[in-house]
Design a protein around this motif. Structure first.
Motif, PDB file in Angstrom:
ATOM      1  N   VAL A 127       0.604  -1.542   0.108  1.00  0.00           N
ATOM      2  CA  VAL A 127      -0.118  -0.215   0.216  1.00  0.00           C
ATOM      3  C   VAL A 127       0.679   0.920   0.456  1.00  0.00           C
ATOM      4  CG1 VAL A 127      -1.803   1.274   1.374  1.00  0.00           C
ATOM      5  CG2 VAL A 127      -1.881  -1.056   1.121  1.00  0.00           C
ATOM      6  N   SER A 128       2.438   1.512   1.088  1.00  0.00           N
ATOM      7  CA  SER A 128       2.939   2.405   1.096  1.00  0.00           C
ATOM      8  C   SER A 128       3.439   2.344  -0.585  1.00  0.00           C
ATOM      9  CB  SER A 128       3.956   2.130   2.378  1.00  0.00           C
ATOM     10  OG  SER A 128       4.614   3.418   2.462  1.00  0.00           O
ATOM     11  N   THR A 129       3.810   1.820  -0.806  1.00  0.00           N
ATOM     12  CA  THR A 129       4.554   1.493  -2.280  1.00  0.00           C
ATOM     13  C   THR A 129       3.000   2.492  -4.079  1.00  0.00           C
ATOM     14  OG1 THR A 129       5.969  -0.409  -1.921  1.00  0.00           O
ATOM     15  CG2 THR A 129       5.969   0.381  -4.091  1.00  0.00           C
ATOM     16  N   TRP A 130       2.218   1.739  -3.467  1.00  0.00           N
ATOM     17  CA  TRP A 130       1.430   1.998  -4.229  1.00  0.00           C
ATOM     18  C   TRP A 130       1.217   3.538  -3.893  1.00  0.00           C
ATOM     19  CZ3 TRP A 130      -3.544   3.365  -4.168  1.00  0.00           C
ATOM     20  CH2 TRP A 130      -5.265   3.861  -4.644  1.00  0.00           C
ATOM     21  N   LEU A 131       0.598   3.906  -2.485  1.00  0.00           N
ATOM     22  CA  LEU A 131       0.712   5.126  -2.661  1.00  0.00           C
ATOM     23  C   LEU A 131       1.575   6.225  -3.088  1.00  0.00           C
ATOM     24  CD1 LEU A 131      -1.172   5.617   1.047  1.00  0.00           C
ATOM     25  CD2 LEU A 131      -2.391   5.804  -1.465  1.00  0.00           C
ATOM     26  N   THR A 132       3.282   6.272  -2.462  1.00  0.00           N
ATOM     27  CA  THR A 132       3.724   6.777  -3.195  1.00  0.00           C
ATOM     28  C   THR A 132       4.466   6.256  -4.222  1.00  0.00           C
ATOM     29  OG1 THR A 132       5.563   5.116  -3.044  1.00  0.00           O
ATOM     30  CG2 THR A 132       5.344   6.455  -1.030  1.00  0.00           C
ATOM     31  N   SER A 133       4.420   5.674  -4.603  1.00  0.00           N
ATOM     32  CA  SER A 133       4.327   6.304  -6.428  1.00  0.00           C
ATOM     33  C   SER A 133       3.047   6.776  -7.480  1.00  0.00           C
ATOM     34  CB  SER A 133       4.438   4.389  -7.255  1.00  0.00           C
ATOM     35  OG  SER A 133       5.847   3.875  -6.856  1.00  0.00           O
ATOM     36  N   GLY A 134       2.099   6.600  -6.714  1.00  0.00           N
ATOM     37  CA  GLY A 134       0.734   7.012  -7.452  1.00  0.00           C
ATOM     38  C   GLY A 134       0.899   8.677  -7.540  1.00  0.00           C
ATOM     39  N   ALA A 135       1.290   9.318  -6.360  1.00  0.00           N
ATOM     40  CA  ALA A 135       1.245  10.284  -6.037  1.00  0.00           C
ATOM     41  C   ALA A 135       2.541  11.164  -7.005  1.00  0.00           C
ATOM     42  CB  ALA A 135       1.673  10.370  -4.767  1.00  0.00           C
ATOM     43  N   ARG A 136       3.495  10.271  -7.426  1.00  0.00           N
ATOM     44  CA  ARG A 136       4.953  10.953  -8.421  1.00  0.00           C
ATOM     45  C   ARG A 136       4.184  11.418  -9.246  1.00  0.00           C
ATOM     46  NH1 ARG A 136       9.374   5.989  -7.891  1.00  0.00           N
ATOM     47  NH2 ARG A 136       9.529   6.623  -5.690  1.00  0.00           N
ATOM     48  N   PRO A 137       3.063  11.196 -10.688  1.00  0.00           N
ATOM     49  CA  PRO A 137       2.801  12.190 -11.346  1.00  0.00           C
ATOM     50  C   PRO A 137       2.397  13.020 -10.778  1.00  0.00           C
ATOM     51  CG  PRO A 137       2.060  10.109 -12.172  1.00  0.00           C
ATOM     52  CD  PRO A 137       2.866  10.063 -10.310  1.00  0.00           C
ATOM     53  N   VAL A 138       1.529  13.421 -10.149  1.00  0.00           N
ATOM     54  CA  VAL A 138       0.382  14.506  -8.884  1.00  0.00           C
ATOM     55  C   VAL A 138       1.578  15.520  -9.032  1.00  0.00           C
ATOM     56  CG1 VAL A 138      -0.946  15.699  -7.694  1.00  0.00           C
ATOM     57  CG2 VAL A 138      -1.162  13.157  -8.978  1.00  0.00           C
ATOM     58  N   ALA A 139       3.127  15.097  -8.401  1.00  0.00           N
ATOM     59  CA  ALA A 139       3.875  16.339  -7.811  1.00  0.00           C
ATOM     60  C   ALA A 139       4.713  16.478  -9.054  1.00  0.00           C
ATOM     61  CB  ALA A 139       4.693  15.102  -6.961  1.00  0.00           C
ATOM     62  N   ALA A 140       5.177  15.605  -9.739  1.00  0.00           N
ATOM     63  CA  ALA A 140       5.685  16.364 -10.979  1.00  0.00           C
ATOM     64  C   ALA A 140       4.683  17.368 -11.785  1.00  0.00           C
ATOM     65  CB  ALA A 140       6.127  15.173 -12.269  1.00  0.00           C
ATOM     66  N   LEU A 141       3.412  16.937 -12.093  1.00  0.00           N
ATOM     67  CA  LEU A 141       2.916  18.296 -12.089  1.00  0.00           C
ATOM     68  C   LEU A 141       2.529  18.936 -11.683  1.00  0.00           C
ATOM     69  CD1 LEU A 141       0.904  19.183 -14.432  1.00  0.00           C
ATOM     70  CD2 LEU A 141      -0.884  17.832 -13.447  1.00  0.00           C
ATOM     71  N   LEU A 142       2.505  18.868 -10.296  1.00  0.00           N
ATOM     72  CA  LEU A 142       2.543  20.575  -9.084  1.00  0.00           C
ATOM     73  C   LEU A 142       4.249  21.087  -9.339  1.00  0.00           C
ATOM     74  CD1 LEU A 142      -0.330  18.886  -6.476  1.00  0.00           C
ATOM     75  CD2 LEU A 142      -0.145  20.571  -7.820  1.00  0.00           C
ATOM     76  N   ALA A 143       4.866  20.623  -9.613  1.00  0.00           N
ATOM     77  CA  ALA A 143       6.286  21.074  -9.101  1.00  0.00           C
ATOM     78  C   ALA A 143       6.888  21.519 -10.900  1.00  0.00           C
ATOM     79  CB  ALA A 143       7.491  19.993  -8.658  1.00  0.00           C
ATOM     80  N   GLY A 144       6.057  21.323 -11.500  1.00  0.00           N
ATOM     81  CA  GLY A 144       5.943  21.714 -13.324  1.00  0.00           C
ATOM     82  C   GLY A 144       5.529  23.427 -12.731  1.00  0.00           C
ATOM     83  N   ALA A 169      11.428  25.195  -2.048  1.00  0.00           N
ATOM     84  CA  ALA A 169      10.348  25.346  -1.390  1.00  0.00           C
ATOM     85  C   ALA A 169      10.281  24.017  -1.456  1.00  0.00           C
ATOM     86  CB  ALA A 169       8.771  26.076  -2.084  1.00  0.00           C
ATOM     87  N   GLY A 170      10.491  23.178  -2.030  1.00  0.00           N
ATOM     88  CA  GLY A 170      10.678  21.643  -2.275  1.00  0.00           C
ATOM     89  C   GLY A 170      12.047  21.104  -1.474  1.00  0.00           C
ATOM     90  N   THR A 171      13.071  21.756  -1.240  1.00  0.00           N
ATOM     91  CA  THR A 171      13.749  21.997  -0.268  1.00  0.00           C
ATOM     92  C   THR A 171      12.963  21.624   1.035  1.00  0.00           C
ATOM     93  OG1 THR A 171      16.044  21.834  -1.954  1.00  0.00           O
ATOM     94  CG2 THR A 171      15.598  22.120   0.514  1.00  0.00           C
ATOM     95  N   LEU A 172      12.209  23.133   1.364  1.00  0.00           N
ATOM     96  CA  LEU A 172      11.958  23.027   3.021  1.00  0.00           C
ATOM     97  C   LEU A 172      10.958  21.906   3.295  1.00  0.00           C
ATOM     98  CD1 LEU A 172      12.733  27.251   2.696  1.00  0.00           C
ATOM     99  CD2 LEU A 172      13.343  25.420   3.809  1.00  0.00           C
ATOM    100  N   LEU A 173      10.062  21.448   2.250  1.00  0.00           N
ATOM    101  CA  LEU A 173       8.972  20.638   2.415  1.00  0.00           C
ATOM    102  C   LEU A 173      10.069  19.312   2.758  1.00  0.00           C
ATOM    103  CD1 LEU A 173       6.447  21.333  -0.120  1.00  0.00           C
ATOM    104  CD2 LEU A 173       6.104  21.586   1.448  1.00  0.00           C
ATOM    105  N   LEU A 174      10.913  18.540   2.311  1.00  0.00           N
ATOM    106  CA  LEU A 174      11.076  18.051   2.729  1.00  0.00           C
ATOM    107  C   LEU A 174      11.811  17.663   4.210  1.00  0.00           C
ATOM    108  CD1 LEU A 174      14.249  16.560   0.031  1.00  0.00           C
ATOM    109  CD2 LEU A 174      12.487  16.154   0.208  1.00  0.00           C
ATOM    110  N   LEU A 175      11.992  18.714   4.526  1.00  0.00           N
ATOM    111  CA  LEU A 175      11.867  18.309   6.413  1.00  0.00           C
ATOM    112  C   LEU A 175      10.776  18.682   7.162  1.00  0.00           C
ATOM    113  CD1 LEU A 175      14.582  22.672   6.744  1.00  0.00           C
ATOM    114  CD2 LEU A 175      15.217  19.617   6.679  1.00  0.00           C
ATOM    115  N   VAL A 176       9.477  18.199   6.599  1.00  0.00           N
ATOM    116  CA  VAL A 176       8.591  18.427   7.686  1.00  0.00           C
ATOM    117  C   VAL A 176       8.070  17.406   7.944  1.00  0.00           C
ATOM    118  CG1 VAL A 176       6.449  18.112   7.405  1.00  0.00           C
ATOM    119  CG2 VAL A 176       7.816  20.051   5.846  1.00  0.00           C
ATOM    120  N   PRO A 177       8.570  16.176   6.994  1.00  0.00           N
ATOM    121  CA  PRO A 177       9.309  14.857   8.105  1.00  0.00           C
ATOM    122  C   PRO A 177       9.808  14.932   9.205  1.00  0.00           C
ATOM    123  CG  PRO A 177       8.413  14.420   5.686  1.00  0.00           C
ATOM    124  CD  PRO A 177       9.147  15.750   5.962  1.00  0.00           C
ATOM    125  N   LEU A 178      10.792  14.949   8.889  1.00  0.00           N
ATOM    126  CA  LEU A 178      12.002  15.560  10.111  1.00  0.00           C
ATOM    127  C   LEU A 178      11.331  16.215  10.890  1.00  0.00           C
ATOM    128  CD1 LEU A 178      14.608  14.830  10.394  1.00  0.00           C
ATOM    129  CD2 LEU A 178      15.052  17.273  10.322  1.00  0.00           C
TER     130      LEU A 178
END
Length: 103
Positions: A8-25, A39-48
């Motif tokens: 389930v975790s793999t399916w969710l993260t793989s499924g979110a990649r196209p959406v994230a790429a579209l939003l990043a673009g 902004a993307g680098t700062l978002l990587l600090l959120v889980p930490l």
């Protein structure tokens, strides 16, 4: 259960990649490439930050499972577990050799 959770975790993260790429673009087009990368680098600090503030940080060993979910020891069982037998149809073919005909 762990395999299902991993799937389930793999399916969710793989499924979110196209959406994230579209939003990043879209963000890169809207505010520029360097601010979007910042902004993307700062978002990587959120889980930490979330993990640093959670009780997981103080956890030194795995907690014991609830008593109701513990299986009974094998010595406590009075009879061996029964194994289901596969049901065979009356017209089931017994010869399974490749290319063989059992007529």
């Amino acid at each position: 259960m762990q395999a299902r959770m991993q799937a389930v975790s793999t399916w969710l993260t793989s499924g979110a990649r196209p959406v994230a790429a579209l939003l990043a673009g879209a963000l890169g087009t809207w505010i520029g490439v360097r601010p979007a990368l910042t902004a993307g680098t700062l978002l990587l600090l959120v889980p930490l930050v979330v993990l640093a503030r959670s009780p997981i940080r103080a956890l030194r060993q795995m907690p014991d499972p609830p008593a109701a979910t513990l299986p009974s020891p094998p010595a406590a069982r009075t009879s061996p577990p029964t194994m289901p037998t596969p049901a065979l149809a009356d017209n089931a073919r017994q010869d399974r050799s490749p290319g063989g005909d059992a007529s």
